[in-house]
Design a protein around this motif. Structure first.
Motif, PDB file in Angstrom:
ATOM      1  N   ALA A 218      30.452  34.172  39.521  1.00  0.00           N
ATOM      2  CA  ALA A 218      30.678  33.182  40.760  1.00  0.00           C
ATOM      3  C   ALA A 218      29.422  32.481  41.156  1.00  0.00           C
ATOM      4  O   ALA A 218      29.565  31.469  42.154  1.00  0.00           O
ATOM      5  CB  ALA A 218      31.160  34.049  41.746  1.00  0.00           C
TER       6      ALA A 218
ATOM      7  N   SER B  24      38.252  40.834  31.113  1.00  0.00           N
ATOM      8  CA  SER B  24      39.757  40.171  31.015  1.00  0.00           C
ATOM      9  C   SER B  24      40.382  40.359  32.366  1.00  0.00           C
ATOM     10  O   SER B  24      40.870  39.548  32.952  1.00  0.00           O
ATOM     11  CB  SER B  24      40.645  40.790  29.870  1.00  0.00           C
ATOM     12  OG  SER B  24      42.053  40.242  30.021  1.00  0.00           O
TER      13      SER B  24
ATOM     14  N   LYS C 191      38.753  38.289  35.052  1.00  0.00           N
ATOM     15  CA  LYS C 191      38.778  36.723  34.940  1.00  0.00           C
ATOM     16  C   LYS C 191      40.508  36.454  35.480  1.00  0.00           C
ATOM     17  O   LYS C 191      40.528  35.535  36.130  1.00  0.00           O
ATOM     18  CB  LYS C 191      38.778  36.675  33.570  1.00  0.00           C
ATOM     19  CG  LYS C 191      37.415  36.467  33.226  1.00  0.00           C
ATOM     20  CD  LYS C 191      37.179  36.037  31.803  1.00  0.00           C
ATOM     21  CE  LYS C 191      35.586  36.060  31.127  1.00  0.00           C
ATOM     22  NZ  LYS C 191      35.447  35.903  29.842  1.00  0.00           N
ATOM     23  N   ARG C 192      41.120  37.465  35.225  1.00  0.00           N
ATOM     24  CA  ARG C 192      42.597  37.152  35.692  1.00  0.00           C
ATOM     25  C   ARG C 192      42.912  37.399  36.816  1.00  0.00           C
ATOM     26  O   ARG C 192      43.466  36.520  37.723  1.00  0.00           O
ATOM     27  CB  ARG C 192      43.730  38.186  34.721  1.00  0.00           C
ATOM     28  CG  ARG C 192      43.714  37.767  33.359  1.00  0.00           C
ATOM     29  CD  ARG C 192      44.809  38.629  32.568  1.00  0.00           C
ATOM     30  NE  ARG C 192      44.981  38.293  31.224  1.00  0.00           N
ATOM     31  CZ  ARG C 192      45.620  37.471  30.571  1.00  0.00           C
ATOM     32  NH1 ARG C 192      46.451  36.893  31.592  1.00  0.00           N
ATOM     33  NH2 ARG C 192      45.830  37.548  29.437  1.00  0.00           N
TER      34      ARG C 192
ATOM     35  N   SER D 151      37.956  44.724  40.306  1.00  0.00           N
ATOM     36  CA  SER D 151      38.204  43.306  39.954  1.00  0.00           C
ATOM     37  C   SER D 151      38.566  42.517  41.180  1.00  0.00           C
ATOM     38  O   SER D 151      38.218  41.304  41.212  1.00  0.00           O
ATOM     39  CB  SER D 151      39.294  43.357  38.998  1.00  0.00           C
ATOM     40  OG  SER D 151      38.835  43.858  37.573  1.00  0.00           O
ATOM     41  N   ARG D 152      38.854  43.344  42.118  1.00  0.00           N
ATOM     42  CA  ARG D 152      39.348  42.961  43.387  1.00  0.00           C
ATOM     43  C   ARG D 152      38.304  42.784  44.635  1.00  0.00           C
ATOM     44  O   ARG D 152      38.610  42.620  45.660  1.00  0.00           O
ATOM     45  CB  ARG D 152      40.528  43.442  43.921  1.00  0.00           C
ATOM     46  CG  ARG D 152      41.847  43.233  42.991  1.00  0.00           C
ATOM     47  CD  ARG D 152      43.023  44.217  43.260  1.00  0.00           C
ATOM     48  NE  ARG D 152      43.473  43.974  44.743  1.00  0.00           N
ATOM     49  CZ  ARG D 152      44.330  43.275  45.175  1.00  0.00           C
ATOM     50  NH1 ARG D 152      45.140  42.548  44.084  1.00  0.00           N
ATOM     51  NH2 ARG D 152      44.659  43.179  46.367  1.00  0.00           N
TER      52      ARG D 152
ATOM     53  N   ARG E  47      40.582  36.744  39.193  1.00  0.00           N
ATOM     54  CA  ARG E  47      39.860  35.471  39.954  1.00  0.00           C
ATOM     55  C   ARG E  47      40.672  34.325  40.116  1.00  0.00           C
ATOM     56  O   ARG E  47      40.660  33.573  40.723  1.00  0.00           O
ATOM     57  CB  ARG E  47      38.610  35.293  39.096  1.00  0.00           C
ATOM     58  CG  ARG E  47      37.880  34.137  39.596  1.00  0.00           C
ATOM     59  CD  ARG E  47      36.285  34.018  38.974  1.00  0.00           C
ATOM     60  NE  ARG E  47      35.645  32.869  39.248  1.00  0.00           N
ATOM     61  CZ  ARG E  47      35.017  32.656  40.540  1.00  0.00           C
ATOM     62  NH1 ARG E  47      35.056  33.534  41.509  1.00  0.00           N
ATOM     63  NH2 ARG E  47      34.650  31.559  40.649  1.00  0.00           N
ATOM     64  N   HIS E  48      41.523  33.905  38.761  1.00  0.00           N
ATOM     65  CA  HIS E  48      42.452  33.147  38.581  1.00  0.00           C
ATOM     66  C   HIS E  48      43.884  33.173  39.117  1.00  0.00           C
ATOM     67  O   HIS E  48      44.679  32.615  39.012  1.00  0.00           O
ATOM     68  CB  HIS E  48      42.399  32.595  37.064  1.00  0.00           C
ATOM     69  CG  HIS E  48      41.032  32.089  36.511  1.00  0.00           C
ATOM     70  ND1 HIS E  48      40.147  32.766  36.086  1.00  0.00           N
ATOM     71  CD2 HIS E  48      40.837  30.730  36.681  1.00  0.00           C
ATOM     72  CE1 HIS E  48      39.343  32.206  35.504  1.00  0.00           C
ATOM     73  NE2 HIS E  48      39.476  30.850  35.919  1.00  0.00           N
ATOM     74  N   LYS E  49      43.863  34.323  40.249  1.00  0.00           N
ATOM     75  CA  LYS E  49      45.178  34.569  40.674  1.00  0.00           C
ATOM     76  C   LYS E  49      46.330  35.037  39.766  1.00  0.00           C
ATOM     77  O   LYS E  49      47.512  34.874  40.285  1.00  0.00           O
ATOM     78  CB  LYS E  49      45.774  33.229  41.401  1.00  0.00           C
ATOM     79  CG  LYS E  49      44.524  32.653  42.579  1.00  0.00           C
ATOM     80  CD  LYS E  49      43.987  33.888  43.601  1.00  0.00           C
ATOM     81  CE  LYS E  49      42.940  33.289  44.541  1.00  0.00           C
ATOM     82  NZ  LYS E  49      42.476  34.238  45.265  1.00  0.00           N
ATOM     83  N   ASP E  50      46.003  35.240  38.851  1.00  0.00           N
ATOM     84  CA  ASP E  50      46.993  35.742  37.802  1.00  0.00           C
ATOM     85  C   ASP E  50      47.224  37.553  37.595  1.00  0.00           C
ATOM     86  O   ASP E  50      46.746  38.173  36.738  1.00  0.00           O
ATOM     87  CB  ASP E  50      46.655  35.389  36.301  1.00  0.00           C
ATOM     88  CG  ASP E  50      47.687  35.810  35.187  1.00  0.00           C
ATOM     89  OD1 ASP E  50      49.038  35.927  35.456  1.00  0.00           O
ATOM     90  OD2 ASP E  50      47.428  35.549  34.226  1.00  0.00           O
ATOM     91  N   GLU E  51      47.877  38.009  38.871  1.00  0.00           N
ATOM     92  CA  GLU E  51      47.884  39.445  38.823  1.00  0.00           C
ATOM     93  C   GLU E  51      48.880  39.935  38.194  1.00  0.00           C
ATOM     94  O   GLU E  51      48.646  41.060  37.501  1.00  0.00           O
ATOM     95  CB  GLU E  51      48.334  39.539  40.399  1.00  0.00           C
ATOM     96  CG  GLU E  51      48.297  41.201  40.636  1.00  0.00           C
ATOM     97  CD  GLU E  51      48.660  41.509  42.184  1.00  0.00           C
ATOM     98  OE1 GLU E  51      49.826  41.941  42.289  1.00  0.00           O
ATOM     99  OE2 GLU E  51      47.850  41.010  42.971  1.00  0.00           O
TER     100      GLU E  51
END
Length: 471
Positions: A69, A291, A294-295, A377-378, A297-301
């Motif tokens: 970040a 992995s 990154k998901r 991750s969160r 971070r890109h709002k791909d829960e």
């Protein structure tokens, strides 16, 4: 998650553990399970504790999200490296100066003579900590480059160095052996640093750090916010990741009050227990974390949950088989690896009993490694730290209740109890609705059928071993 990354991590861990078992086999044969082996394991406890805390993901899980970040990655990395390395070197100097009081804290049950002898080796081996931090730091940067092989396979160098020390010291007096082994630990750390520096140069990470060091004096304020965010997450992450290691440390503390050899029984059994935990749970978690992070971070829960589900079933299958096999073959495993030389049949039976208690906690500890990734991750490290605190409290209550009546076996059982406490809280935090989405009937049937078949085969082999080998 790349399957290749999983196999790379697992391959490196497996190779390291093979050499580790050779090391322990030689250690058991040369030192046995007595006051001298207890002294070495006490001295090795602190550096090994920090190696596991730093090296098995705790540092990377805090550093990497903040590093990714940061707008000024070179300056941020240089600042973290200098700060941590400076603190650790000062800490090592303090341990060197106050080795006897530190040893009393680690093993308060030792008599004065054993404490004084152990303090010498505690002071030497603690210098492994700065070395392993450098390894961990560059390992995290290599993960950023999606390179896992160096860190995975470099761990074998420590075991090779100790094996070399055992070969050199064979036939010497016990105290001389302990001295050679203590310096072998430092040689192993230096070798790990060397291979990481070579690989860091290949990925131009040394050049990146050089730029960061050059700009640090005049531009350090640019990363002040990044640094605050890192420290805010780092200490909870360290605490949340280190529960098992702290419990192993407390095992030694309490076992020092038990009969001679108890510390060694716990050490050898925990070494076996750590194999499937590292080979499957830690290797998979390390490969999965970038992995999932990154998901998230890109709002791909939903994508992150798919990765988690895949990892969940892989781990559940592998850890269940490992638990079943370990419980059935506990005596055979200890007999095969350690029962020779100074390691007696009574030592085998005592260590096997401890191993069985540890293995009962393999599933909760292993799956807990996976689900803790969701929190990291969160950026919910504080939740993980609170769960770790409850887990440690559960261990402490069980350990003090069980270590006197059950000895070393009771301490291992207390560790397992804490694993279930941690896993239950992680499931609750993760969300039972999400967990229910993981459950698929076809996977349950496959798992049950596989375990039933494997259990029958393993039990048959176990009976043959009893009949023809007398194990």
């Amino acid at each position: 998650m790349k399957i290749r990354s999983l196999f790379t991590n697992s391959g490196g861990i497996l190779l390291s553990r093979i050499f580790g078992f050779v090391r322990d086999l030689m250690m058991a044969s040369i030192l046995g399970a007595n006051v001298y082996s207890d002294i070495f394991f006490v001295a090795f406890k602190l550096p090994n504790l920090f190696r596991r805390i730093f090296g098995e993901g705790a540092f990377a899980q805090s550093f990497l999200p903040s590093f990714i970040a940061s707008r000024y990655k070179t300056i941020f990395a240089a600042r973290i490296l200098l700060t941590f390395l400076g603190i650790i070197v000062v800490l090592a100097l303090l341990v060197d100066l106050f080795a006897v009081p530190v040893t009393r804290l680690i093993a308060p049950g030792f008599d004065p003579a054993a404490t004084l002898l152990a303090a010498k080796y505690v002071a030497i081996q603690f210098w492994y900590l700065p070395l392993i931090f450098v390894v961990t730091f560059f390992g995290a940067l290599l993960q950023w480059k999606e390179h896992f092989a160096t860190t995975a396979f470099a761990t074998v160098l420590l075991n090779i160095a100790i094996i070399g020390g055992l070969l050199l010291s064979r036939g010497m007096e016990k105290e001389r052996i302990l001295l050679v082994l203590s310096y072998s630990v430092l040689v192993g750390g230096a070798l790990q640093v060397l291979v990481h520096l070579i690989m860091a140069r290949r990925f131009r990470l040394l050049r990146m750090l050089g730029i960061g060091f050059a700009a640090l004096g005049t531009h350090s304020r640019k990363v002040a916010e990044d640094t605050r965010r890192f420290y805010k997450n780092f200490f909870p992450a360290i605490w949340g990741n280190s529960t098992a290691q702290v419990m192993a440390f407390l095992d030694t503390w309490l076992a020092s009050f038990l009969v001679s050899g108890s510390i060694s029984y716990l050490y050898y059994a925990n070494r076996i227990f750590q194999l499937p935990l590292a080979l499957f749970a830690i290797a998979l978690s390390t490969a999965l974390f970038p992995s999932v992070a990154k998901r998230i971070r890109h709002k791909d829960e939903s994508g992150a949950l798919r990765e988690m589900k895949r990892g969940f079933w892989i781990l559940l299958f592998l850890l269940s088989l490992a638990t079943l096999g370990g419980m059935i073959f506990s005596t055979e495993i200890i007999w095969l690896l350690f029962e020779r030389g100074a390691f007696s049949r009574a030592d085998t039976l005592a260590t096997a009993s401890v191993l069985q208690m540890y293995l009962l906690g393999l599933l909760p500890f292993g799956l807990g490694k996976l689900f803790s990734l969701w929190l990291y991750s969160r950026h919910e490290q504080m939740k993980a730290a609170k769960i770790a605190t409850w887990s440690l409290a559960g261990y402490a209550a069980a350990a003090f209740a069980l270590f006197q009546p059950l000895g070393a076996t009771g301490l291992a059982l207390a560790s397992t109890f804490s694993g279930f406490v941690s896993f239950s809280l992680l499931m609750w935090t993760f969300g039972m609705n999400k967990l229910r989405d993981f459950w698929e009937r076809k996977y349950v049937i496959i798992l049950f059928a596989s375990l039933l078949t494997a259990g029958v085969l393993m039990w048959g082999i176990h009976l043959l071993a009893i009949r023809y080998l007398g194990v």
